[in-house]
Design an enzyme around this catalytic site. Structure first.
Site, mmCIF file in Angstrom:
data_model
loop_
_atom_site.group_PDB
_atom_site.id
_atom_site.type_symbol
_atom_site.label_atom_id
_atom_site.label_comp_id
_atom_site.label_asym_id
_atom_site.label_seq_id
_atom_site.Cartn_x
_atom_site.Cartn_y
_atom_site.Cartn_z
ATOM 1 N N GLU A 1 -3.912 19.190 25.787
ATOM 2 C CA GLU A 1 -2.184 18.897 26.014
ATOM 3 C C GLU A 1 -2.096 19.144 24.339
ATOM 4 O O GLU A 1 -0.897 18.592 24.338
ATOM 5 C CB GLU A 1 -3.244 16.981 25.874
ATOM 6 C CG GLU A 1 -3.323 16.528 24.975
ATOM 7 C CD GLU A 1 -4.988 16.006 26.085
ATOM 8 O OE1 GLU A 1 -5.739 17.651 25.994
ATOM 9 O OE2 GLU A 1 -6.520 15.390 25.469
ATOM 10 N N GLU B 1 0.552 -1.125 -0.110
ATOM 11 C CA GLU B 1 -0.134 0.304 0.253
ATOM 12 C C GLU B 1 0.303 1.099 0.273
ATOM 13 O O GLU B 1 0.141 2.333 -0.280
ATOM 14 C CB GLU B 1 -1.122 -0.203 0.909
ATOM 15 C CG GLU B 1 -0.813 0.234 2.200
ATOM 16 C CD GLU B 1 -1.025 -0.370 3.727
ATOM 17 O OE1 GLU B 1 -2.513 -0.594 3.563
ATOM 18 O OE2 GLU B 1 -1.068 -0.236 4.580
ATOM 19 N N CYS C 1 -12.095 16.491 28.436
ATOM 20 C CA CYS C 1 -13.151 16.681 27.689
ATOM 21 C C CYS C 1 -13.774 15.278 28.997
ATOM 22 O O CYS C 1 -14.404 15.585 28.943
ATOM 23 C CB CYS C 1 -12.390 16.181 26.493
ATOM 24 S SG CYS C 1 -13.320 15.887 25.388
ATOM 25 N N HIS D 1 -9.127 20.096 25.015
ATOM 26 C CA HIS D 1 -8.064 18.761 24.805
ATOM 27 C C HIS D 1 -6.344 19.627 24.929
ATOM 28 O O HIS D 1 -6.338 20.109 23.743
ATOM 29 C CB HIS D 1 -7.653 18.124 23.635
ATOM 30 C CG HIS D 1 -8.513 16.678 23.862
ATOM 31 N ND1 HIS D 1 -8.464 15.849 24.126
ATOM 32 C CD2 HIS D 1 -10.315 17.121 23.097
ATOM 33 C CE1 HIS D 1 -9.581 14.837 24.198
ATOM 34 N NE2 HIS D 1 -10.688 15.730 23.243
ATOM 35 N N LYS E 1 22.593 -6.374 14.273
ATOM 36 C CA LYS E 1 22.764 -6.930 12.934
ATOM 37 C C LYS E 1 22.593 -6.108 11.400
ATOM 38 O O LYS E 1 21.638 -4.719 11.960
ATOM 39 C CB LYS E 1 21.839 -8.667 12.806
ATOM 40 C CG LYS E 1 22.831 -9.400 13.688
ATOM 41 C CD LYS E 1 23.802 -10.342 13.181
ATOM 42 C CE LYS E 1 23.916 -11.034 13.302
ATOM 43 N NZ LYS E 1 25.199 -11.802 12.523
ATOM 44 N N THR E 2 23.072 -5.856 10.594
ATOM 45 C CA THR E 2 22.460 -5.327 9.794
ATOM 46 C C THR E 2 22.285 -5.808 8.215
ATOM 47 O O THR E 2 21.801 -4.973 7.798
ATOM 48 C CB THR E 2 24.405 -4.427 9.452
ATOM 49 O OG1 THR E 2 24.906 -5.223 8.517
ATOM 50 C CG2 THR E 2 24.978 -3.730 9.742
#
Ligand code: GLN
Length: 537
Positions: free
Chosen positions: A509, A149, A381, A507, A187-188
């Site tokens: 935040e 996708e 909220c 909200h 590990k690469t």
């Protein structure tokens, strides 16, 4: 205009968004105007209809767009003003293409992924570039390289790079370098294969950012450099942070990532001055004080469901030079064990936003406990709706008070839907959304904390305080410290005879940043700290 594209490899949840945001911080601090955007390959039009289990938090922008939580990182790490242009999903792309097809805009052509879908993505990049007038546009491509996708997005940016020319575009691949315990080694190979996959599509990354748990030594860097065809210094180590995500810009600066980018893109700008970030980190790592804050929710086991809330709490801590330990409380535990047992000993309690009935009685019990025990309370909220129900039941004698969301037949719907919402049948994008003005009442704690008369805060909800109950609750001592400017909707409630009991329908935040902590969070942590250390406010 310069364009930076950030792709991800090997696994998801690598922190590509954080990397992009941290890069934004560095470039902005070098004096560049930066803009950030995210492409999400899923078919939902936006994440607004997805469950937190699927998607984590839905981050709301000023213009009411419901977006990916990475946009929260972008806003917290930089000063960019984001809008719905900054988050593009496959769902939106296809919706636009199909609308055009139905209108007949394609003049008899066969509509195809290439060029019609890719052109749409292309034009969105240009549109945002134009709109933002930024020097550098950073685009993060969601998902992992190799996902079917994500292909149209990768194809679109490959074509785009060809159009704008090599000195104007840079590809960064964020990848994972796992530590294999049995071998005792990093590990690469997965990185090599992920880069190979990208090159197959026609994209050769300029920088490889390696997420790892342990430092990358010289040999590993050489190996990645050689197999992935990038210069040695363009292999960037991004190790897990020790304390806080706000260390990431400093970490990338130490790796000279911003220097390398400026060189490559021919941007002649001074070094980034990061002393204010260092001070934030100092306060996070070695604060003068400490406090424990309980967050009572139902998605407590998920890392990402309350992302902005957790961040804003940390910012409130920074503002008070106070380290915050967040205690994640499952509202259903309170239902089983009682509020006293679960909440005792905390400095304060916060109830964040939410939907659905599960855990509601536990949250109401938490609000009651905080009110009765002088424990600082911040409700966001749903947290305001809970505080209202609790107050109505236990202080105003409305024993059966509830929100119509959870009990449609309640005799006292102290929280109810507005008429305009009752007519809504389509779920997507139809809540009360985005930044709206709130007028504060003089003499209240909210007004004192904000130090303002009108503020703008972001909303995402369907239900509201029911005005039929305003007088009754006010008579019992509930103060409506914030309303819409026409005074028709209650936006903030508070209790004056309590060390700190504030709850907002919006909200807050979403607008807190480490260097601009939100006033409500700042005040909440200050109160919690005073309680924890038995100091008068
Ligand atoms: N469920 C509540 C509502 O729709 C609260 C939403 C929220 O907390 N974001 O009004």
């Amino acid at each position: 205009m310069k364009y930076i594209f950030v792709t991800g490899g090997v696994v998801s949840s690598l922190g590509k968004g954080l990397t992009a945001a941290a890069l934004g911080t560095l470039l902005e601090n070098r004096g560049l105007k930066v803009c950030l955007q995210k492409f999400d390959p899923y078919l939902n039009v936006d994440p607004g209809t997805m469950s937190p289990y699927q998607h984590g938090e839905v981050y709301v922008l000023d213009d009411g767009a419901e977006t990916d939580l990475d946009l929260g990182h972008y806003e917290r790490f930089t000063s960019v003003q984001l809008s719905r242009l900054n988050n593009l999903t496959s769902g939106q792309v296809y919706q636009t293409v199909l609308d055009k097809e139905r209108r007949g805009d394609y003049l008899g052509k066969t509509v195809q992924v290439i060029p019609h879908v890719t052109d749409e993505i292309h034009s969105r990049i240009l549109q945002l570039g134009e709109h933002s007038q930024a020097d550098v546009l950073i685009t993060e491509i969601g998902g992992t390289t190799g996902d079917i996708e994500g292909l149209p997005f990768l194809e679109a940016i490959r074509e785009f790079a060809l159009d704008v020319g090599p000195t104007n575009v840079l590809f960064i691949h964020v990848t994972y370098v796992p530590f294999i315990k049995a071998a005792g080694e990093l590990k690469t190979k997965p990185t090599q294969q992920s880069v190979a996959k990208l090159r197959e599509i026609g994209i050769a990354p300029h920088l490889i950012v390696c997420r790892c748990e342990y430092p990358l030594d010289k040999e590993l860097r050489q190996k990645i450099s050689m197999f992935c065809n990038v210069p040695f210094e363009c292999v960037i180590e991004e190790k897990d942070v020790d304390h806080s995500i706000y260390e990431v810009p400093l970490m990338l600066q130490r790796e000279r990532m911003d220097d390398l980018i400026c060189q490559q893109l021919r941007l002649d700008v001074p070094q980034a001055k990061m002393s204010h970030w260092q001070e934030i980190i100092r306060k996070l790592i070695a604060p003068a004080h400490r406090v424990r804050i309980g967050v009572v929710g139902k998605y407590i086991g998920l890392q990402d469901a309350y992302k902005s809330v957790y961040e804003a709490i940390m910012h409130g801590g920074v503002a008070n030079d106070c380290g915050v330990e967040i205690v994640r409380v499952d509202a259903e535990d309170i239902e089983r064990e009682g509020a006293e047992k679960v909440l005792k000993g905390l400095g304060g309690v916060l109830i964040p936003g939410g939907f659905g009935e599960r855990g509601i009685e536990g949250k109401i019990a938490a609000a009651k406990y905080a009110r009765e025990n002088g424990m600082p309370y911040l409700g966001l909220c749903l947290g305001m709706q809970i505080a209202t129900i609790e107050f109505a039941r236990n202080m105003a004698g409305l024993e059966k008070a509830h929100s119509a969301e959870f009990e449609p037949t309640t005799p006292h719907p102290v929280i109810a839907m507005l008429d305009s919402q009752l007519k809504v049948t389509r779920k997507g994008g139809t809540m009360r959304l985005g930044a709206q003005p709130c007028q504060l009442k003089m003499g209240t704690r909210a007004a004192a904390l904000y130090g303002a008369f009108i503020v703008k805060e972001r909303h995402r909800h369907r239900y509201e305080f029911n005005n039929n109950y305003r007088d009754r609750l006010e008579k019992k001592g509930l103060v409506f410290s914030g309303t819409t400017p026409d005074e028709k909707l209650v936006e903030i409630i508070e209790l004056p005879d309590h060390p700190f009991y504030i709850a907002s329908q919006f909200h807050p935040e979403f607008q807190s940043k480490p260097h601009q902590p939100h006033p409500l969070f700042k005040g909440f942590i200050a109160a919690a700290h005073h309680r924890a250390h038995k100091k008068p406010l």
